[in-house]
Write a protein that holds these residues in place. Structure first.
Motif, short mmCIF file in Angstrom:
data_model
loop_
_atom_site.label_atom_id
_atom_site.label_comp_id
_atom_site.label_asym_id
_atom_site.label_seq_id
_atom_site.Cartn_x
_atom_site.Cartn_y
_atom_site.Cartn_z
N LYS A 113 1.26 -0.98 0.05
CA LYS A 113 0.10 0.14 0.09
C LYS A 113 0.66 1.21 0.10
O LYS A 113 0.23 3.04 0.26
CB LYS A 113 -0.62 0.59 1.30
N THR A 156 1.19 -6.72 15.77
CA THR A 156 1.77 -7.56 16.80
C THR A 156 2.12 -8.91 15.84
O THR A 156 2.65 -9.48 16.40
CB THR A 156 -0.05 -7.74 17.30
N THR A 159 -0.96 -10.92 11.62
CA THR A 159 -1.25 -11.24 10.47
C THR A 159 -0.38 -11.96 10.00
O THR A 159 -1.06 -12.77 9.06
CB THR A 159 -1.66 -10.08 9.38
C1 PRP Z 1 -2.27 -3.44 8.67
C2 PRP Z 1 -1.65 -3.97 7.93
C3 PRP Z 1 -1.03 -6.09 8.45
C4 PRP Z 1 -1.99 -5.24 9.91
C5 PRP Z 1 -0.73 -5.71 10.65
O1 PRP Z 1 -3.88 -3.90 8.48
O2 PRP Z 1 -1.88 -3.59 6.46
O3 PRP Z 1 -1.83 -6.34 6.76
O4 PRP Z 1 -2.33 -4.42 9.94
O5 PRP Z 1 -1.26 -5.81 11.70
P1 PRP Z 1 -0.85 -7.11 13.08
O6 PRP Z 1 0.65 -7.60 12.56
O7 PRP Z 1 -1.28 -6.71 14.19
O8 PRP Z 1 -1.58 -8.39 12.58
P2 PRP Z 1 -5.64 -3.49 8.66
O9 PRP Z 1 -5.76 -4.12 9.68
O10 PRP Z 1 -4.96 -1.69 8.37
O11 PRP Z 1 -5.70 -3.61 7.47
P3 PRP Z 1 -5.57 -3.44 5.45
O12 PRP Z 1 -4.94 -4.86 5.81
O13 PRP Z 1 -7.00 -3.75 5.05
O14 PRP Z 1 -5.42 -2.80 5.20
#
Ligand code: PRP
Length: 205
Positions: A113, A156, A159
């Motif tokens: 992104k 964290t 994901t």
């Molecule tokens: C953000 C980022 C990762 C996630 C990381 O996405 O793009 O996917 O958070 O967080 P974590 O390390 O706590 O798991 P977001 O939740 O903003 O959604 P998106 O994928 O729609 O951008």
């Protein structure tokens, strides 16, 4: 007129609201807003928008203040006053790949992104890569074979982990930040100072 504060929806919104409550502000109208995107409390008018749009509303003076991730500021570099870091929304920018994936010598495809940050990062390294812009769920790209790696924020790490990806390199750290419209700061300084000072005080404690 009440000062207008633009809030980034989603994860930062929740963290901001607990922080705001801890400063003694009443957050009930904000937590009970349902799907409304504009809510007033006794002291402020709040608008809820996506991070990049928060910077736009602040830059054009629709909002006086904004709460936005430092990652968004680094990517967009909007013409706003970057006032101070806030004690939540800590995350870092990382390159991540599939576990066990070996990087070939061929041209790499990087999904993100954050295309400006990604471009600058690989330029600094002297590597030529093809950047594929995605709007979200970027973790899918290496799994589905769209890209060799992703550049994304990690908070964290859940994901990445749940999608079988691992960090290859971390290169920037961010937190949420308080931003302000440049002329609001001059024209409405008296009105804005109390909240700015409160947010700052807490940050310095
Ligand atoms: C953000 C980022 C990762 C996630 C990381 O996405 O793009 O996917 O958070 O967080 P974590 O390390 O706590 O798991 P977001 O939740 O903003 O959604 P998106 O994928 O729609 O951008």
């Amino acid at each position: 007129m009440k000062p207008v504060i633009a809030l980034t929806k989603g994860r930062l919104e929740k963290q901001f609201l607990s922080f705001f409550a801890s400063l003694g502000y009443d957050i009930d109208p904000l937590t009970e807003k349902g799907r409304k995107l504009r809510v007033e409390t006794d002291e402020f008018a709040f608008i809820f928008a996506k991070g990049p749009d928060v910077t736009t509303y602040v830059q054009y003076g629709i909002a006086d203040l904004g709460i936005v991730g430092g990652d968004i500021l680094a990517e967009i570099q909007p013409d706003v006053y970057d006032l101070l870091p806030l004690p939540f929304g800590q995350c870092r920018m990382a390159v991540a790949t599939e576990k066990g994936k070996s990087w070939s010598n061929q041209k790499k495809y990087i999904a993100s992104k954050y295309t400006a940050i990604t471009k600058a990062f690989f330029k600094d390294k002297g590597e030529s890569v093809e950047i594929i812009k995605l709007e979200g769920s970027v973790e899918l790209a290496p799994i589905l074979g769209l890209a060799d790696a992703i550049v994304d924020i990690v908070e964290t790490g859940t994901t990445l982990k749940e999608n079988g990806l691992v960090i290859d390199e971390e290169f920037m750290e961010f937190s949420a930040r308080l931003i302000a419209n440049r002329s609001s700061l001059k024209i409405k300084r008296k009105q804005l100072n109390p909240i700015i000072e409160k947010l700052q005080q807490k940050e310095n404690e």
